[in-house]
Structure formats: structure tokens, C-alpha cells
Design an enzyme around this catalytic site. Sequence first.
Site, short mmCIF file in Angstrom:
data_model
loop_
_atom_site.label_atom_id
_atom_site.label_comp_id
_atom_site.label_asym_id
_atom_site.label_seq_id
_atom_site.Cartn_x
_atom_site.Cartn_y
_atom_site.Cartn_z
N MET A 92 -0.27 -3.77 -1.95
CA MET A 92 1.22 -4.51 -1.29
C MET A 92 1.13 -5.73 -2.42
SD MET A 92 2.80 -3.17 0.75
CE MET A 92 2.81 -2.24 3.01
N HIS A 111 5.14 5.88 0.98
CA HIS A 111 5.63 5.10 1.84
C HIS A 111 6.79 5.80 2.95
CE1 HIS A 111 9.01 2.10 2.05
NE2 HIS A 111 9.88 2.78 2.49
C1 GAR Z 1 1.29 3.56 5.13
O1 GAR Z 1 1.33 3.60 6.04
C2 GAR Z 1 1.66 3.18 3.66
O2 GAR Z 1 3.06 4.51 3.77
C3 GAR Z 1 2.38 1.85 4.09
O3 GAR Z 1 1.98 0.79 3.94
C4 GAR Z 1 0.12 2.00 4.89
C5 GAR Z 1 -0.89 1.79 4.65
O4 GAR Z 1 -1.60 2.21 5.42
N1 GAR Z 1 2.82 1.29 2.06
C6 GAR Z 1 4.06 0.75 2.28
O5 GAR Z 1 4.95 0.86 2.83
C7 GAR Z 1 4.67 1.39 0.08
N2 GAR Z 1 6.15 0.64 0.67
P1 GAR Z 1 -3.06 2.22 5.64
O6 GAR Z 1 -3.39 1.56 4.95
O7 GAR Z 1 -3.66 2.34 6.94
O8 GAR Z 1 -3.21 3.46 4.29
#
Ligand code: GAR
Length: 217
Positions: A92, A111
Site C-alpha cells: 500500500m 487488485h
Molecule cells: C488483497 O485483497 C489485494 O488484492 C489488495 O490488498 C489485499 C492484500 O491482502 N490490493 C489492493 O487493494 C491493491 N490496490 P493480502 O495481504 O492478504 O494479500
Amino acid sequence: MKRRVAILISGRGSNMAALIAAARAQDFPAEIVVVISNKADAGGLAKASADGIPAVTIESAPFGKDRAGFETTLQAVLDENRIDLICLGGFMRLFTADFVQRWHGRMLNIHPSLLPSFPGLDPHGRALRAGVKISGATVHFVTPETDAGPIVMQGAVPVHDADTPETLAARVLEIEHRIYPEALRLVAAGAAVIDGGVCRIAAQIARDGRLISPAPT
Ligand code: GAR
């Protein structure tokens, strides 16, 4: 030669774990060499270490708005590890255009929406408010624009009337864990090629009619 991959995280790292698990297969064309977090309290760090993958923290907060300063430190760790490909897994923090350009065609993101719908924050809440009946997840090459760039793979799930952002997120997350390893497999094997701003798949893909396109092998 397996492609050397760094996974960048900021949180729990469930996509990271899916990539690490897939890369254990002998015939997988990539190996996960290092996990890098920009937050010391990211839950994924302990998971990576438990899986035997070196986990490094580069706290981004002290760099404040100095994105280039953070990226210089990050690039040094990537260089030390001779990284070929970067996978962002819930990372992020925005990059400078310079960093994105340096990794053009070699950096993937996932995403939790069917891009180009609902980029950015709160994709599930926005999908529910828009009343879409299908949502999903997208793996794409990273370009300077947030949650944009040539799409490698998408997976779709139904949206139910009773869904909340949390229940939809959980359903989408399952599909994320399926498509991210498959997309990395294609990219690491050289089968996903950027052509005129879109990604084309130069491989024999079984098409099984499910709403994952291209279908997992
Ligand atoms: C996931 O859902 C990913 O798609 C999202 O953050 C989450 C991370 O989860 N990413 C975004 O929103 C990018 N803009 P994780 O740490 O369990 O993989």
C-alpha cells in the site's frame, strides 16, 4: 533458469503465501527469493519466515513524502538479491514514475476488482453500491497510474444480494489466491507479453468456460 521474484507486502500477506506455495512446485518457472515489507508489523513477515523465505522490513514511514529515498533503499535490496520480477501483494505505497519505468514489464500487482472498474480504495463497497452482479480480481503489470496497466489475468465471482464488503472480499480473495500464481507462472515463463499497451498470452491455454480468463493450467 527460474526467475527470481521479490514479493512486496504491507499487511497479512495471504497472496504472498499463495505465491510461495505455488513456487514450491519443481516445474514452477519462478522462485520467491525475498519478501519485503514497508511496515514492521505486517503479519506476512512472520508467515514468510516460517516458510523459510528471507523477510526484510524497510519502514517507509520515516521517508515521509520522500518516495525516491525509500525506493533507493528498496532498489538496493532488490539488487542484492538479483531480482528479476516484483509481485506486489497488498503493498500500500505508491511508487514514483521513475521506479515504475525501471521495472516496466517486470512488476505485477493484484487488485480485488475487475479492472478497470473500481481501482483504488474500497473496491468491494463501491462494487456493491454500483449493484454489479459479477466482481473479481485482476493481476496486471504496474504502470504509473494506480491499479491500472496491462491485464495478465482476471478471475470472476458472483455478487450476492446479501453481500457485505467483507463477504464479497472473502469470495474475491479465494480467486486472488488462484489467479496470482497462474499469472506469475505465465509472466515468468515469458508467455505474457505486453503489446501496444495490452498483455497478450503466447501460450496454449485450456479454455474451460469458467469465468477465469485465461483459465488456470
Ligand atoms: C488483497 O485483497 C489485494 O488484492 C489488495 O490488498 C489485499 C492484500 O491482502 N490490493 C489492493 O487493494 C491493491 N490496490 P493480502 O495481504 O492478504 O494479500
